[in-house]
Motif scaffolding. Structure first.
Motif, short mmCIF file in Angstrom:
data_model
loop_
_atom_site.label_atom_id
_atom_site.label_comp_id
_atom_site.label_asym_id
_atom_site.label_seq_id
_atom_site.Cartn_x
_atom_site.Cartn_y
_atom_site.Cartn_z
N LYS A 124 190.92 95.00 54.25
CA LYS A 124 191.22 95.84 55.75
C LYS A 124 191.98 94.05 56.27
O LYS A 124 193.24 94.03 56.32
CB LYS A 124 190.43 96.00 56.88
CG LYS A 124 190.64 96.33 58.46
CD LYS A 124 190.04 97.69 58.79
CE LYS A 124 189.23 96.55 60.46
NZ LYS A 124 188.21 97.76 60.53
N LYS A 134 196.10 93.32 56.48
CA LYS A 134 196.24 93.09 57.48
C LYS A 134 197.31 92.05 57.97
O LYS A 134 198.06 91.75 58.32
CB LYS A 134 195.96 92.94 59.29
CG LYS A 134 194.85 94.89 59.27
CD LYS A 134 194.45 94.93 60.35
CE LYS A 134 194.27 96.23 60.33
NZ LYS A 134 193.65 96.70 62.42
N LYS A 192 198.26 105.24 55.67
CA LYS A 192 197.94 105.66 54.49
C LYS A 192 197.02 104.77 53.89
O LYS A 192 195.85 105.68 53.52
CB LYS A 192 198.33 106.58 53.61
CG LYS A 192 197.62 107.27 52.58
CD LYS A 192 198.14 109.09 52.43
CE LYS A 192 197.45 109.92 52.12
NZ LYS A 192 197.50 109.50 49.88
N PHE A 232 194.14 103.19 55.31
CA PHE A 232 193.16 103.51 55.48
C PHE A 232 192.92 104.62 54.76
O PHE A 232 190.77 104.49 54.76
CB PHE A 232 193.16 102.97 57.34
CG PHE A 232 193.49 101.98 57.48
CD1 PHE A 232 192.66 100.84 57.64
CD2 PHE A 232 194.77 101.89 58.16
CE1 PHE A 232 193.49 99.43 57.73
CE2 PHE A 232 195.40 100.16 58.19
CZ PHE A 232 194.39 99.73 58.31
N LYS A 233 193.29 105.70 54.54
CA LYS A 233 191.87 106.82 54.24
C LYS A 233 192.33 106.73 52.78
O LYS A 233 191.52 107.55 52.25
CB LYS A 233 193.59 107.85 54.19
CG LYS A 233 193.77 108.21 55.46
CD LYS A 233 194.79 109.38 56.02
CE LYS A 233 195.23 109.75 57.72
NZ LYS A 233 194.19 110.43 57.59
N ALA A 253 188.81 114.24 51.31
CA ALA A 253 189.47 113.30 51.67
C ALA A 253 188.24 112.80 50.33
O ALA A 253 189.27 111.48 49.94
CB ALA A 253 188.67 112.70 53.18
#
Lengths: 206, 85
Positions: A40, A44, A52, A54-55, A115
């Protein structure tokens, strides 16, 4: 000179052991041992704005980010790009497979997550990359015991020689139990670094 | 009802991995799909699982979700009227 001698590695990227490299240059370093937090932070820091991301599961995040960093420097077409993808790893999608298995282990607490389930194949990461960068070409995902430069080299050459793609994004992207390693490289018909087994191994090991 | 709506917003953010979205940013009547939170078809399936797991509501027809998942307000009203746990 054989035709396959005219192919070149135009760019390469790696993510492993808390470091992100592009073409041998260190772009980011972080000693966060938690992969989710590490990836992450890298994402960033690289200015990623793709919700998407993060999914995705861990393998897809790793493959997506390494591809993104590499392809963002390639001035891609916004409509379509003739880039094939040939990835490989050792752990397949085991990390996500285990999560799914855990969710269906107990008949009294049986709530499989859709998911999670959609990522129980390693080549889903190729789909994520293809959607983002509008790639409609050939793709393959091989499971090898270890990084196999010979097979990747042969397959990329075959795709280019048979005009199946203009370029091939190749490499190794592996995630299992908090160990992660991505090494991707782009093979093209123009460049200076020859696409050879020796060169691939040199880039992978340095 | 306000507590349920708050709980729903927290669960939606956590279970659908909505990074960079806070509870305060989700209005009670904001559309969850389309122009609202931009959820997709897999998110809809996750919400169906959430209804079952957290509130004991089994949707037999996934098409029902389209109306139920219109907004947090609509979801909260449906859950309050149909929950079994």
């Amino acid at each position: 000179m054989k035709k396959e001698d005219n192919f070149y590695i135009t760019s390469y990227c790696s993510i492993a052991k808390g470091k992100l490299h592009l073409n041998g240059e260190l772009l980011y370093e972080n000693d966060n041992s938690d992969f989710k937090e590490f990836i992450k932070e890298v994402y960033k820091q690289q200015g990623g704005k793709y919700a998407k991301f993060f999914k995705m599961d861990n393998l897809s995040k790793l493959a997506f980010l390494a591809s993104d960093v590499l392809l963002m420097n390639e001035n891609l077409n916004s409509e379509e790009n003739d880039i094939a993808i040939v990835f490989s790893n050792n752990a397949s999608s085991l990390d996500t497979d285990r999560k799914h298995q855990k969710s269906i282990q107990n008949k009294d607490n049986y709530y499989p997550s859709p998911a999670v389930f959609v990522y129980t194949l390693p080549n889903i990461c190729i789909g994520e990359i293809s959607i983002k960068h509008k790639l409609y070409s050939e793709n393959s995902f091989f499971i090898f015991d270890t990084f196999n430069a010979e097979k990747l080299h042969a397959y990329a050459n075959s795709l280019l020689l048979n005009n199946k793609a203009e370029q091939v994004l190749c490499g190794w992207v592996n995630y299992d139990e908090d160990t992660y390693e991505a090494f991707l490289y782009l093979v093209s018909k123009k460049g200076t670094k020859t696409h050879s087994i020796k060169e691939i191994i040199t880039l992978y090991t340095t | 009802m306000d507590a349920l709506k708050q709980e729903l917003k927290e669960n939606i953010i956590e279970q659908l991995n909505l990074e960079d979205v806070s509870v305060d940013e989700i209005g009670d009547n904001d559309p969850l799909f389309g122009d609202g939170l931009g959820l997709d078809s897999i998110d809809a399936l996750e919400l169906i699982v959430m209804l079952d797991k957290d509130y004991g509501i089994k949707l037999t027809d996934p098409k029902e979700g389209k109306a139920i998942f219109e907004s947090v307000e609509v979801m909260a009203n449906y859950i309050a009227a149909n929950r079994t746990k």
